[in-house]
Write an enzyme that holds these catalytic residues in place. Sequence first.
Site, mmCIF file in Angstrom:
data_model
loop_
_atom_site.group_PDB
_atom_site.id
_atom_site.type_symbol
_atom_site.label_atom_id
_atom_site.label_comp_id
_atom_site.label_asym_id
_atom_site.label_seq_id
_atom_site.Cartn_x
_atom_site.Cartn_y
_atom_site.Cartn_z
ATOM 1 N N GLY A 90 0.832 -1.214 0.000
ATOM 2 C CA GLY A 90 0.000 0.000 0.000
ATOM 3 C C GLY A 90 0.855 1.247 0.000
ATOM 4 O O GLY A 90 0.534 2.239 -0.663
ATOM 5 N N GLN A 137 0.606 7.450 4.595
ATOM 6 C CA GLN A 137 0.723 7.211 3.156
ATOM 7 C C GLN A 137 0.081 8.357 2.390
ATOM 8 O O GLN A 137 0.647 8.878 1.424
ATOM 9 C CB GLN A 137 0.080 5.865 2.801
ATOM 10 C CG GLN A 137 0.813 4.697 3.448
ATOM 11 C CD GLN A 137 0.107 3.368 3.287
ATOM 12 O OE1 GLN A 137 -1.031 3.308 2.838
ATOM 13 N NE2 GLN A 137 0.774 2.291 3.662
ATOM 14 N N ASP A 182 0.108 -0.945 13.182
ATOM 15 C CA ASP A 182 0.574 -2.231 12.642
ATOM 16 C C ASP A 182 0.799 -3.273 13.738
ATOM 17 O O ASP A 182 0.960 -4.461 13.445
ATOM 18 C CB ASP A 182 1.858 -2.022 11.829
ATOM 19 C CG ASP A 182 1.599 -1.197 10.568
ATOM 20 O OD1 ASP A 182 0.470 -1.229 10.052
ATOM 21 O OD2 ASP A 182 2.532 -0.507 10.104
ATOM 22 N N ARG A 209 -8.100 -6.774 9.446
ATOM 23 C CA ARG A 209 -7.345 -7.303 10.593
ATOM 24 C C ARG A 209 -8.207 -7.473 11.843
ATOM 25 O O ARG A 209 -7.812 -8.213 12.746
ATOM 26 C CB ARG A 209 -6.117 -6.423 10.885
ATOM 27 C CG ARG A 209 -5.038 -6.615 9.834
ATOM 28 C CD ARG A 209 -3.780 -5.815 10.127
ATOM 29 N NE ARG A 209 -2.762 -6.136 9.124
ATOM 30 C CZ ARG A 209 -1.702 -5.390 8.877
ATOM 31 N NH1 ARG A 209 -1.500 -4.267 9.546
ATOM 32 N NH2 ARG A 209 -0.821 -5.765 7.960
HETATM 33 C C1 S3P Z 1 2.934 3.289 6.410
HETATM 34 C C2 S3P Z 1 1.835 3.856 6.969
HETATM 35 C C3 S3P Z 1 0.782 3.091 7.642
HETATM 36 C C4 S3P Z 1 1.219 1.649 7.955
HETATM 37 C C5 S3P Z 1 1.965 1.003 6.825
HETATM 38 C C6 S3P Z 1 3.183 1.840 6.445
HETATM 39 C C7 S3P Z 1 3.914 4.189 5.771
HETATM 40 O O1 S3P Z 1 -0.353 3.058 6.824
HETATM 41 O O2 S3P Z 1 0.112 0.863 8.313
HETATM 42 O O3 S3P Z 1 2.384 -0.291 7.206
HETATM 43 O O4 S3P Z 1 5.060 3.742 5.493
HETATM 44 O O5 S3P Z 1 3.592 5.356 5.537
HETATM 45 P P1 S3P Z 1 -1.363 4.310 6.787
HETATM 46 O O6 S3P Z 1 -0.535 5.504 6.515
HETATM 47 O O7 S3P Z 1 -2.332 4.073 5.679
HETATM 48 O O8 S3P Z 1 -2.028 4.303 8.132
#
Ligand code: S3P
Length: 427
Positions: A94, A169, A314, A345
């Site tokens: 993601g 993200q 996480d 989850r």
């Molecule tokens: C991440 C942000 C998190 C996390 C993912 C890694 C990142 O997701 O759950 O494993 O590297 O920015 P979200 O930003 O969608 O919460």
Amino acid sequence: MKITIAPRARIQGKPQIPGDKSISHRAQLFGALAEGVTTITGLSGGGDVRSTGKCLADLGVKIEAMKDGVTQIHGVGLRGFQAPKRPLDCGNSGSTMRIFMGFLAGQNFSSELVGDASLSQRPMARVADPLSRMGAKFEMTNGSFAPLWVRGQGRLEPMDYELKVASAQVKSAILLAALYAQGKTTIRGEIHSRDHTERLLPFFGVPVEVSADAITIEGGRALKANAISVPGDPSSAAFWLGAALVARESKVTIEKLLLNPTRIGAMNVLRRMGAELEMKTETEFPEPVGTVTIRRSALRGTMISADEVPSLIDELPLLAVLATYAEGVTEVRGAEELRVKETDRIDAVAENLRRMGATVETFPDGFRIKGPQPLRGAVLDSFHDHRIAMAFSIAGLGATGVTEIENADSVEISYPTFFDTLDELSR
Ligand code: S3P
């Protein structure tokens, strides 16, 4: 692959932890966006981080594996990427898909982003919507899903944006898109997710202004190559902290671990639950890094609410497992994001805990577990989710009887050597 986990009485040692996944993605990408050659030490070897590397290679970025675990990224600058000749395959990641949407929106070419079955069910409109306000153009399957097209616009418009979802993200995608906009972009609202992008852009020479309620970045600034050492991933280390808490005889020390305050929520919660956990920060720049030691401790239940969730998102599957060992009620609320991770989850945790004989109440945004509840070995499923596979391996260590986990090879996404390290620690 199916793995069999037998109960273990002893967990002891100093495990080697893979490089932080979030920092590994950003180190590769910012190295590519920079001018000059970036060297990365300790890059994660997990599947997600490799997906980022492969997508960058398909955009014309040269990435070289050197000796002693060093990776060199030959930066192309903000405008030196080549139009990809095939769809960029983000695999299960993601972070790759969402963060790439940000800088690809500012290119002079179009790109197609694809992912595996799980990633193709995860919402992408949360990124496309804010970026569209900057003039970015996307075409997405069924309005929010991969496969999706980023129609690069060359230049974007700055904006002042109120972020609704506490997602690093999404925040990172906006900050990278803002590099391609003339003027200042400000993000307000739910900005308190992991802050690696805000810390590392300045490390690569681009100032980011961060206050309690806003993040501001000015477009058009070039990134400059740097040398970065990636600390251990606290979200991977968390499983050994959990293992130490369920085994009867245990002491685990983890060195060179990332101790960024936006990432150590689970360690703070474990302390609140009664864990004998010491945390010592040794260096601060560009990310806080230090040593953590934990010993077997009796746990009590706790309440985890929305404001704490981003700092331990996480780790929640593991905390659910540990809640069955704790005396009293553990309740997690405000964690609806768990439903749109690599699998749902909340449902995956409840299903596996029930198979092990536990009682779990679920909510749209969390779960409630009254402990202690002895777990018994059972046949479980990772649901193709790395964190579920690892959390339930830890559950199996303290259960009576043998636990089998189907699709356990999903650990490869963030922790390829997980089962080897488990054997080393319980020897
Ligand atoms: C991440 C942000 C998190 C996390 C993912 C890694 C990142 O997701 O759950 O494993 O590297 O920015 P979200 O930003 O969608 O919460």
